[in-house]
Design an enzyme around this catalytic site. Structure first.
Site, PDB file in Angstrom:
ATOM      1  N   GLN A  26       0.855  -1.197   0.000  1.00 43.85           N
ATOM      2  CA  GLN A  26       0.000   0.000   0.000  1.00 43.85           C
ATOM      3  C   GLN A  26       0.886   1.239   0.000  1.00 43.85           C
ATOM      4  O   GLN A  26       0.394   2.356  -0.133  1.00 43.85           O
ATOM      5  CB  GLN A  26      -0.868   0.026   1.259  1.00 43.85           C
ATOM      6  CG  GLN A  26      -1.843  -1.123   1.350  1.00 43.85           C
ATOM      7  CD  GLN A  26      -2.479  -1.182   2.735  1.00 43.85           C
ATOM      8  OE1 GLN A  26      -3.480  -0.543   2.996  1.00 43.85           O
ATOM      9  NE2 GLN A  26      -1.880  -1.928   3.633  1.00 43.85           N
TER      10      GLN A  26
ATOM     11  N   VAL B  77       3.600   4.064  -1.083  1.00 45.47           N
ATOM     12  CA  VAL B  77       3.929   4.734  -2.336  1.00 45.47           C
ATOM     13  C   VAL B  77       5.425   5.014  -2.427  1.00 45.47           C
ATOM     14  O   VAL B  77       5.913   5.437  -3.473  1.00 45.47           O
ATOM     15  CB  VAL B  77       3.087   6.025  -2.506  1.00 45.47           C
ATOM     16  CG1 VAL B  77       1.605   5.681  -2.600  1.00 45.47           C
ATOM     17  CG2 VAL B  77       3.334   7.032  -1.381  1.00 45.47           C
ATOM     18  N   ASP B  78       6.176   4.760  -1.353  1.00 38.63           N
ATOM     19  CA  ASP B  78       7.635   4.950  -1.430  1.00 38.63           C
ATOM     20  C   ASP B  78       8.247   3.820  -2.261  1.00 38.63           C
ATOM     21  O   ASP B  78       7.569   2.840  -2.601  1.00 38.63           O
ATOM     22  CB  ASP B  78       8.256   5.029  -0.016  1.00 38.63           C
ATOM     23  CG  ASP B  78       8.174   3.715   0.749  1.00 38.63           C
ATOM     24  OD1 ASP B  78       8.637   2.687   0.220  1.00 38.63           O
ATOM     25  OD2 ASP B  78       7.657   3.706   1.887  1.00 38.63           O
TER      26      ASP B  78
ATOM     27  N   HIS C 204      -1.647   1.495  -4.202  1.00 39.55           N
ATOM     28  CA  HIS C 204      -2.041   2.893  -3.985  1.00 39.55           C
ATOM     29  C   HIS C 204      -1.185   3.873  -4.786  1.00 39.55           C
ATOM     30  O   HIS C 204      -1.133   5.056  -4.450  1.00 39.55           O
ATOM     31  CB  HIS C 204      -1.989   3.230  -2.479  1.00 39.55           C
ATOM     32  CG  HIS C 204      -3.053   2.529  -1.681  1.00 39.55           C
ATOM     33  ND1 HIS C 204      -3.023   2.407  -0.311  1.00 39.55           N
ATOM     34  CD2 HIS C 204      -4.201   1.905  -2.071  1.00 39.55           C
ATOM     35  CE1 HIS C 204      -4.091   1.738   0.112  1.00 39.55           C
ATOM     36  NE2 HIS C 204      -4.817   1.422  -0.932  1.00 39.55           N
TER      37      HIS C 204
ATOM     38  N   CYS D 150      -1.012  12.870 -16.058  1.00 37.75           N
ATOM     39  CA  CYS D 150      -1.878  13.999 -16.393  1.00 37.75           C
ATOM     40  C   CYS D 150      -3.215  13.811 -15.679  1.00 37.75           C
ATOM     41  O   CYS D 150      -3.719  12.691 -15.592  1.00 37.75           O
ATOM     42  CB  CYS D 150      -2.086  14.034 -17.906  1.00 37.75           C
ATOM     43  SG  CYS D 150      -3.321  15.249 -18.415  1.00 37.75           S
TER      44      CYS D 150
ATOM     45  N   CYS E  53       0.507  19.144 -18.898  1.00 39.23           N
ATOM     46  CA  CYS E  53       0.594  18.149 -19.969  1.00 39.23           C
ATOM     47  C   CYS E  53       0.388  18.873 -21.311  1.00 39.23           C
ATOM     48  O   CYS E  53      -0.172  19.980 -21.340  1.00 39.23           O
ATOM     49  CB  CYS E  53      -0.513  17.135 -19.742  1.00 39.23           C
ATOM     50  SG  CYS E  53      -0.634  15.843 -20.981  1.00 39.23           S
TER      51      CYS E  53
HETATM   52  N1  APR Z   1       6.985  -2.528  12.034  1.00 44.52           N
HETATM   53  C1  APR Z   1       5.763  -2.975  11.653  1.00 44.52           C
HETATM   54  N2  APR Z   1       4.649  -2.272  11.815  1.00 44.52           N
HETATM   55  C2  APR Z   1       4.751  -1.060  12.356  1.00 44.52           C
HETATM   56  C3  APR Z   1       5.986  -0.515  12.771  1.00 44.52           C
HETATM   57  C4  APR Z   1       7.139  -1.313  12.597  1.00 44.52           C
HETATM   58  N3  APR Z   1       8.352  -0.894  12.952  1.00 44.52           N
HETATM   59  N4  APR Z   1       5.749   0.727  13.280  1.00 44.52           N
HETATM   60  C5  APR Z   1       4.419   0.929  13.191  1.00 44.52           C
HETATM   61  N5  APR Z   1       3.813  -0.148  12.645  1.00 44.52           N
HETATM   62  C6  APR Z   1       2.398  -0.380  12.381  1.00 44.52           C
HETATM   63  C7  APR Z   1       1.438   0.346  13.299  1.00 44.52           C
HETATM   64  O1  APR Z   1       1.229  -0.423  14.471  1.00 44.52           O
HETATM   65  C8  APR Z   1       0.189   0.436  12.442  1.00 44.52           C
HETATM   66  O2  APR Z   1      -0.663  -0.657  12.663  1.00 44.52           O
HETATM   67  O3  APR Z   1       2.109   0.100  11.098  1.00 44.52           O
HETATM   68  C9  APR Z   1       0.714   0.361  11.003  1.00 44.52           C
HETATM   69  C10 APR Z   1       0.544   1.624  10.222  1.00 44.52           C
HETATM   70  O4  APR Z   1      -0.820   1.838  10.012  1.00 44.52           O
HETATM   71  P1  APR Z   1      -1.343   3.100   9.172  1.00 44.52           P
HETATM   72  O5  APR Z   1      -0.646   4.330   9.630  1.00 44.52           O
HETATM   73  O6  APR Z   1      -2.815   3.083   9.254  1.00 44.52           O
HETATM   74  O7  APR Z   1      -0.815   2.800   7.701  1.00 44.52           O
HETATM   75  P2  APR Z   1      -1.435   1.847   6.592  1.00 44.52           P
HETATM   76  O8  APR Z   1      -2.219   0.747   7.219  1.00 44.52           O
HETATM   77  O9  APR Z   1      -0.363   1.513   5.650  1.00 44.52           O
HETATM   78  O10 APR Z   1      -2.453   2.842   5.875  1.00 44.52           O
HETATM   79  C11 APR Z   1      -3.198   2.356   4.788  1.00 44.52           C
HETATM   80  O11 APR Z   1      -4.078   4.528   4.470  1.00 44.52           O
HETATM   81  O12 APR Z   1      -3.966   6.829   4.353  1.00 44.52           O
HETATM   82  C12 APR Z   1      -3.865   5.667   3.667  1.00 44.52           C
HETATM   83  O13 APR Z   1      -3.211   5.418   1.491  1.00 44.52           O
HETATM   84  C13 APR Z   1      -2.693   5.444   2.792  1.00 44.52           C
HETATM   85  O14 APR Z   1      -1.720   3.331   2.095  1.00 44.52           O
HETATM   86  C14 APR Z   1      -2.207   4.079   3.207  1.00 44.52           C
HETATM   87  C15 APR Z   1      -3.443   3.451   3.806  1.00 44.52           C
END
Ligand code: APR
Length: 252
Positions: free
Chosen positions: A98, A100-101, A116, A124, A158
């Site tokens: 998920q 984007v990096d 994502h 564009c 574009c």
């Molecule tokens: N190792 C593993 N997990 C970790 C670590 C770590 N070192 N540090 C934090 N986490 C966990 C947190 O506990 C949390 O459950 O990573 C999770 C990050 O959750 P979110 O911030 O909700 O990110 P994500 O689930 O990727 O978000 C999904 O939401 O806003 C959108 O498009 C964006 O792709 C993203 C999507």
């Protein structure tokens, strides 16, 4: 850190889903943790088609800042462990992120999709990613772009006159590569879900799309919102848990 191993044999196919947590140990902020990106920004100001229509410069300032951060970050032990597992398993391995990096690619992952979108790609605004869904408008396909756009005037145009937008799937848009992802989930026997809070759909449902024969593991420091759907939770930082786990797996 749990001292558990996942046994993966020659008949297994591994599907991995990663979220922001896999890049946390590289110094990139997650979205929903304390101090996460969604504490500093409102989703509806920077990550929706409506935000783009209302204030494109604000949207681009947000993604320019993300580009700056990702450029300065390096892959960590979790990214490397997944790339090593791919090396060992070949086409029996598939990674859906998920994120984007580009840290998975920089660690060596190749069999991956960015559902994502990608931070270092732009397109564009009139060029739909899925013409089959939306109908063709501008024919320009998404392209590599590392530029920073920090004012309305700076936003590139574009040839068709449309503004260049981030190649990111915003809230309200359709994730990319869903057909391929679904196929890979259906034929998986092991699913590893790493560092995602289980708050955003459809990714939060992937663990439920997998069949009953698929063993489903969550790896991250806290229980995700969809915790009950997993076979086992391996609570710990991805960079600490994944390397041991995967060494065991690839030596099977
Ligand atoms: N190792 C593993 N997990 C970790 C670590 C770590 N070192 N540090 C934090 N986490 C966990 C947190 O506990 C949390 O459950 O990573 C999770 C990050 O959750 P979110 O911030 O909700 O990110 P994500 O689930 O990727 O978000 C999904 O939401 O806003 C959108 O498009 C964006 O792709 C993203 C999507």
């Amino acid at each position: 850190m749990p001292d558990e191993k996942i046994a993966v044999g020659p008949g297994d196919r591994v599907f991995v889903l990663t979220g922001a947590g896999v890049s946390a140990e590289s110094g990139l902020k997650t979205f929903r943790d304390q101090g996460g990106l969604w504490e500093g920004y409102r989703v509806e100001d920077v990550a929706t088609p409506e935000a783009w229509a209302a204030d494109a410069a604000q949207v681009w300032r947000f993604y320019s800042e993300r580009r700056r951060g990702a450029r300065g970050a390096e892959p960590n032990a979790a990214h490397r462990a997944l790339a090593e597992l791919e090396e060992a398993m070949g086409e029996r391995f598939f990674l859906c992120t998920q994120n984007v990096d580009d840290l998975h690619e920089r660690a060596g992952s190749r069999r991956l999709v960015h559902m994502h979108g990608e931070l270092f790609m732009s397109r564009c605004e009139n060029s739909p990613v899925s013409p089959a869904v939306f109908g063709p408008a501008c024919g320009r396909t998404p392209f590599r772009d590392e530029a920073l756009y920090e004012s309305a005037e700076a936003i590139a145009r574009c040839a068709c006159g449309g503004r260049i937008r981030p190649h990111i799937v915003w809230f309200g848009e359709i994730p990319l590569e869903m057909e391929r992802i679904q196929q890979e989930i259906e034929r998986s026997t092991v699913m590893l879900v790493v560092g995602t809070s289980g708050a955003v759909y459809p990714a939060a449902n992937f663990v439920r799309w997998a069949g009953p024969r698929t063993r489903k593991y969550y790896i991250g420091p806290e229980k995700p919102m969809n915790a009950q759907a997993f076979t086992r939770l391996m609570l710990g930082n991805a960079g600490e848990v994944l390397p041991g786990l995967l060494k065991a797996a690839s030596s099977q």
